[in-house]
Design an enzyme around this catalytic site. Structure first.
Site, mmCIF file in Angstrom:
data_model
loop_
_atom_site.group_PDB
_atom_site.id
_atom_site.type_symbol
_atom_site.label_atom_id
_atom_site.label_comp_id
_atom_site.label_asym_id
_atom_site.label_seq_id
_atom_site.Cartn_x
_atom_site.Cartn_y
_atom_site.Cartn_z
ATOM 1 C CG LEU A 1 41.656 43.771 55.002
ATOM 2 C CD1 LEU A 1 43.064 44.170 54.591
ATOM 3 C CD2 LEU A 1 41.089 44.801 55.967
ATOM 4 N N GLY A 2 38.543 42.395 51.834
ATOM 5 C CA GLY A 2 37.813 42.595 50.591
ATOM 6 C C GLY A 2 37.976 41.412 49.670
ATOM 7 N N GLY B 1 38.388 40.353 45.426
ATOM 8 C CA GLY B 1 38.609 40.855 44.084
ATOM 9 C C GLY B 1 38.443 39.723 43.094
ATOM 10 N N GLY B 2 38.673 40.035 41.848
ATOM 11 C CA GLY B 2 38.541 39.021 40.821
ATOM 12 C C GLY B 2 39.527 37.894 41.025
ATOM 13 C CG PHE B 3 42.782 39.270 42.726
ATOM 14 C CD1 PHE B 3 42.741 39.247 44.107
ATOM 15 C CD2 PHE B 3 42.599 40.484 42.071
ATOM 16 C CE1 PHE B 3 42.535 40.403 44.822
ATOM 17 C CE2 PHE B 3 42.396 41.639 42.792
ATOM 18 C CZ PHE B 3 42.360 41.613 44.170
ATOM 19 N N GLY B 4 40.829 36.863 44.116
ATOM 20 C CA GLY B 4 40.756 36.143 45.381
ATOM 21 C C GLY B 4 40.458 37.102 46.512
ATOM 22 C CE LYS C 1 45.578 42.299 45.876
ATOM 23 N NZ LYS C 1 45.917 43.201 44.750
ATOM 24 C CG ASP D 1 40.814 47.624 36.602
ATOM 25 O OD1 ASP D 1 39.844 48.280 36.156
ATOM 26 O OD2 ASP D 1 40.689 46.698 37.427
#
Ligand SMILES: *[C@@H]1O[C@H](CO)[C@@H](O)[C@H](O)[C@H]1NC(C)=O
Ligand SMILES: *[C@@H]1O[C@H](CO)[C@@H](O)[C@H](O)[C@H]1NC(C)=O
Ligand SMILES: *[C@@H]1O[C@H](CO)[C@@H](O)[C@H](O)[C@H]1NC(C)=O
Ligand SMILES: *[C@@H]1O[C@H](CO)[C@@H](O)[C@H](O)[C@H]1NC(C)=O
Ligand SMILES: *[C@@H]1O[C@H](CO)[C@@H](O)[C@H](O)[C@H]1NC(C)=O
Ligand SMILES: *[C@@H]1O[C@H](CO)[C@@H](O)[C@H](O)[C@H]1NC(C)=O
Ligand SMILES: *[C@@H]1O[C@H](CO)[C@@H](O)[C@H](O)[C@H]1NC(C)=O
Ligand SMILES: *[C@@H]1O[C@H](CO)[C@@H](O)[C@H](O)[C@H]1NC(C)=O
Ligand SMILES: *[C@@H]1O[C@H](CO)[C@@H](O)[C@H](O)[C@H]1NC(C)=O
Ligand SMILES: *[C@@H]1O[C@H](CO)[C@@H](O)[C@H](O)[C@H]1NC(C)=O
Ligand SMILES: *[C@@H]1O[C@H](CO)[C@@H](O)[C@H](O)[C@H]1NC(C)=O
Length: 858
Positions: free
Chosen positions: A579-580, A582-585, A601, A697
């Site tokens: 799906l996308g 991010g900075g985290f994974g 996530k 954020d």
């Protein structure tokens, strides 16, 4: 033999009681007289009848009052017809009468209608009239002055009587008057519970006046009726009736009669029913009104189809005599003949005549304990739906928000109830315990408070229980938890800030510390925090039962499930759909067993920070619930794999939405609504949580959208421990360029007002659909700059996304732009707080809605 059989069915109420005059109670006890449509709480005594008519407001919840056209308000028209109550809204609207004598007693109920062009549309409507769950009759009015009166004798099975008007698509139902009269139990004895009036005639009338109350103790309306080839007989003396004659025919009706002009003729009545199976109950009333000489005799038989029903009837002078049969008649033609006997010197007479039709009221009402339960709930919560009449029956008009089971001739039962988003407050209604067949109960998104009651676990058919988004407190009953765990109950209890999964100590403790989110203010506390996390990490590594450990730290939300890694593989179909990132994974799409879509996530195991972030987010999400914050479904942690499972947000994030072609279809109202949602989520973090939580954020990527484009904040509180974007030197705070509070560079400290700044920037993006930073040749222009320049020129049309083509309330747009700019003030003290932001956005929204409404009217 045959003959006497027939005779058996007749009772002769006559003689022997000649001394017992009928004492007709003429007070109005047992009467309910409603003039529909008069002003609330008003009443009057009718000039002709002296009946006290009251307004209908306490009997009906819906509808509006209207006067009939003044041209029809003539003095000869009974006042009850001067005004009506009309029901432009809802398919079915009902009056509820609660006669003091309650169920089991016998009542005559009359509903009256005269259109009178009350709506100036010159279109008399057609609609259906129901008694409770059964069709009583159809109302069809031919013209403005045509009157319809429907009368029924009915023995209710409940203490209340429901009279409902049903819109059949042929005009708006209305009603002029509604009257209920208590009858004696022994009158109109039939094998049926409900009989509707077909004809009621007063023969031989010399006044041509309809006779009713006070002449008639039951307030029946006796219509004068001419009869061919007959002559009128009458007396000025009163006619009595026997004390045991509960039919109480009025003296004024009985003092006139008809008799054949040709003395050798019979009196014959007949009619041809439209439906030969229709069942008719016939009542005839006789009294001698002439003084007979010794050598005179009036004696006759009553027969039907050549069969004698009653023989040797000799009406008594000035004394009434009523005939009836408990069983009905039916046939293609129904004919009665009154024939003088051989020895009679005078022809037969008849004074009055009534015919009723059996009503096949076979549709069962909903089981009354179910009805009582939902009626009580309706009252307790002030449910604002069109909940009228019987909840389940007839099926076509069953209440919105519930479903029923219909099994053969059994009374329908309520099997599901959905009161989500109904603004309910207070505790869970105890009445629910009586809905013993209920399978699904949805009370989500209300403001219900108090404990979750034990009795819910005793509803043995309950399979779905949704208590999400309320204000419940205390523990969830253990049995409910057990049912939920073993899969026999689908229980949802999220978004209840003070609800706990068990009655254990940790449950009680957690309440107090709910929002104690340590703000990592200094290196020392950060170090401490990281050490603590590391310790948890180690203990997790050592112990297999990880869920239990998290529990010990008071960090397990009851609704969150602990998933195993293999379950996660199954959910995501081996991480099939991304799906996308991010900075985290990476975020993957998945399905739970029940088909619910989720976003998984994954935290990259290589990242040393991953676990901390994970902890931070889990801890936060577990404590903070709001409908504008993303909801955590579960989490997993196994060896080096850890992750969070969120509700799936079908419409992705706001950044995608705004850059998509879809953005061009986003109305001004929708944009304001999205801004409102995000603002409310933030308001909750800042003001609803103690101590406040700073998101740190806020940006369009972190505003996710549901299927219905409701916005929810994601990733809140997370950047505190996990830097995102990688463009910052700071180790503790994070943010995204373009959205980051300029004061941060000065103070090195992010507070709520930093979020407000970011929100202001996001709001500008929502308004303009422009990128936050436009890169020119050698210059980066921030959206704030662009907008401020345009404001200076007063050029609002060009600030707002041109796709809207002016489809917005200018004032609303101005205020939204000003709000955004104010939020994005350089100095934090000039920024409003989120509470003020929400209030202002609400007003912008109201203005826009008002404009749309106007548009609809023009
Ligand atoms: C009906 O008429 C009366 C006067 O006859 C008036 O007071 C009342 O306001 C009218 N009601 C409506 C709903 O027009
Ligand atoms: C009529 O019948 C109902 C139900 O059977 C009973 O409750 C009531 O008392 C009766 N009324 C009279 C006047 O007998
Ligand atoms: C109105 O309709 C009734 C029948 O419903 C009829 O008897 C009456 O004559 C009609 N009146 C007018 C003015 O047409
Ligand atoms: C009653 O009505 C009949 C027929 O409509 C008429 O002939 C008679 O005169 C009327 N009687 C009175 C007293 O109005
Ligand atoms: C009365 O009716 C009988 C039988 O129909 C007939 O024979 C007789 O002529 C009638 N009498 C008068 C006065 O019309
Ligand atoms: C009236 O009824 C009696 C008894 O049933 C019978 O004998 C007699 O013939 C009947 N008379 C008429 C005119 O029907
Ligand atoms: C009632 O049943 C319909 C059709 O199965 C369903 O769509 C609806 O959600 C149900 N309502 C409730 C309150 O369960
Ligand atoms: C209850 O109704 C809401 C919409 O009003 C719907 O979203 C929800 O799924 C329904 N719940 C059940 C259990 O059908
Ligand atoms: C919750 O209820 C409110 C009204 O009470 C409604 O505006 C809102 O859309 C509902 N939210 C959800 C998620 O159903
Ligand atoms: C449940 O129904 C029974 C029987 O109608 C009634 O007596 C009782 O009060 C009801 N219980 C609740 C909690 O409403
Ligand atoms: C689940 O637990 C409840 C309560 O302990 C019990 O009554 C029920 O039979 C259980 N169901 C299953 C399918 O195990």
């Amino acid at each position: 033999m045959k003959m006497s059989n027939c005779i058996f069915f007749y009772a002769i109420l006559l003689a022997g009681f000649a001394l017992a005059f009928s004492v007709q109670a003429q007070d109005q006890s047992g009467f309910i007289s409603i003039d529909c449509g008069i002003p609330a709480a008003s009443s009057y005594n009718d000039e002709t009848t002296d009946l006290k008519y009251i307004s209908d407001t306490t009997f009906v919840e819906t509808g509006i009052n209207k006067n009939i056209s003044s041209e029809f308000q003539i003095s000869t028209l009974p006042k009850q017809f001067y005004n009506v109550r009309t029901f432009p809204q809802g398919m079915r609207n009902c009056y509820t009468l609660n006669p003091t004598e309650g169920k089991g007693s016998k009542y005559s109920i009359r509903a009256s209608f005269m259109y009178g062009n009350y709506d100036a549309a010159n279109k008399p409507p057609q609609f259906d009239l129901y008694l409770g769950v059964n069709l009583w009759d159809s109302i069809k009015l031919d013209n403005a002055t045509a009157m319809e009166m429907k009368e029924i004798i009915h023995i209710p099975t409940e203490n209340h009587v429901l009279i409902c008007l049903v819109n059949t698509g042929l005009g708006t139902p209305f009603i002029s008057a509604l009257e209920l009269r208590l009858l004696r139990n022994s009158s109109y004895e039939t094998v049926s519970r409900s009989i509707a009036l077909y004809k009621r005639y007063d023969y031989g009338s010399i006044t041509n006046q309809t006779i009713r109350y006070k002449d008639d103790a039951y307030d029946r309306m006796w219509t004068p009726r001419e009869f061919p080839k007959t002559k009128k007989l009458s007396t000025s003396l009163p006619i009595r009736s026997g004390a045991d004659d509960s039919y109480l025919p009025p003296s004024a009706v009985m003092s006139t009669a008809i008799t054949p002009i040709n003395g050798s003729h019979a009196l014959q009545f007949y009619w041809e029913p439209k439906d030969p199976t229709a069942k008719y109950y016939v009542y005839m009333y006789f009294a001698e009104v002439e003084v007979l000489q010794d050598n005179q005799l009036r004696e006759f038989n009553i027969s039907k189809d050549g069969q004698i029903l009653m023989e040797f009837i000799v009406p008594e002078y000035l004394f009434s005599f009523s005939t009836y049969r408990v069983k009905p008649y039916s046939g293609a033609i129904i004919e009665f003949s009154l024939d003088r006997t051989e020895r009679s010197t005078l022809p037969p007479i008849i004074n009055a005549f009534e015919v009723y039709m059996e009503k096949d009221f076979s549709q069962s009402e909903t089981l009354h304990t179910d009805v009582d339960a939902v009626m009580n709930m309706k009252k307790m919560y002030g449910v604002k739906r069109n909940w009228q009449g019987d909840p389940c029956a007839p099926k076509a008009y069953s209440w919105d928000g519930l479903n029923c089971s219909y099994k053969g001739n059994d009374p329908p039962r309520i099997i599901s109830l959905n009161l989500s988003s109904s603004g309910l407050t207070g505790e869970i209604a105890p009445y629910l315990s009586n809905l013993t067949l209920i399978q699904s109960l949805d009370l989500s998104n209300n403001s219900l408070s108090g404990n979750v009651p034990e009795f819910l676990s005793r509803l043995q058919f309950l399979r779905v229980l949704n208590l999400k988004g309320n204000k419940f407190t205390g523990p969830i009953p253990v049995e409910l938890m057990e049912k939920s765990k073993n899969g026999s109950l689908q229980l949802s209890v999220g978004d209840n800030e003070e609800l706990c999964s068990s009655s254990s100590d940790s449950c009680k403790k957690e309440k107090k510390n709910m929002f104690v989110i340590p703000l990592v203010a200094s290196a020392v506390s950060l170090l401490f925090f990281l050490t603590a996390l590391a310790m948890i990490w180690w203990s997790l590594k050592r112990r297999k039962d990880r869920a239990a450990i998290l529990n010990a730290h008071g960090s397990l939300e009851f609704e969150n499930r602990h998933f195993t890694y293999s379950e996660v593989l199954k959910i995501t179909d081996n991480f099939n759909k991304v799906l996308g990132k991010g900075g985290f994974g990476t975020v993957y799409h998945g399905y739970l067993d029940d088909g619910t879509q989720v976003a998984v996530k994954m935290l990259s195991s290589s990242s040393g920070q991953g676990f901390k972030e994970f902890e931070a987010e889990v801890k936060l999400l577990m404590r903070v619930h709001h409908r504008n914050l993303t909801n955590l479904v579960g989490y997993f942690i196994e060896d080096n794999n850890m992750g969070l499972i969120y509700e799936y947000m079908a419409n992705g994030n706001l950044k995608q939405l705004l850059s998509d072609e879809k953005a061009s279809t986003l109305s001004w109202e929708r944009r304001l609504q999205i801004a409102m949602d995000a603002a409310q989520g933030l308001e909750y973090l800042h003001i609803g949580c103690k101590p406040p939580i700073v998101h740190r954020d806020i940006k369009p990527e972190n505003i996710l959208l549901t299927e219905n484009l409701e916005a929810k904040l994601a990733d809140f509180g997370l950047s505190k421990v996990f830097p995102i974007g990688g463009t910052h030197v700071s180790t503790v705070v994070a943010g995204t360029p373009g959205y980051l509070d300029p004061e941060y560079f000065v103070t090195d400290w992010l507070n709520e007002k930093s979020d407000v700044y970011s929100f202001g920037v996001v709001l500008l993006e929502i308004i303009t659909s422009q990128a936050v930073i436009v890169r020119n040749e050698n210059e980066n222009i921030h959206i704030i700059q662009t907008v401020t320049n345009m404001i200076a020129k007063g050029d609002i049309e060009n600030i707002v996304d041109s796709c809207l083509r002016g489809g917005f309330e200018i004032e609303s747009a101005w205020r939204a732009v000003e709000l955004a700019v104010k939020c994005a003030s350089r100095t934090s003290s000039e920024r409003p707080n989120m509470n003020e932001v929400v209030t202002e956005l609400k007003e912008c929204l109201m203005m826009e809605l008002a404009r749309k409404k106007k548009e609809l009217w023009h």
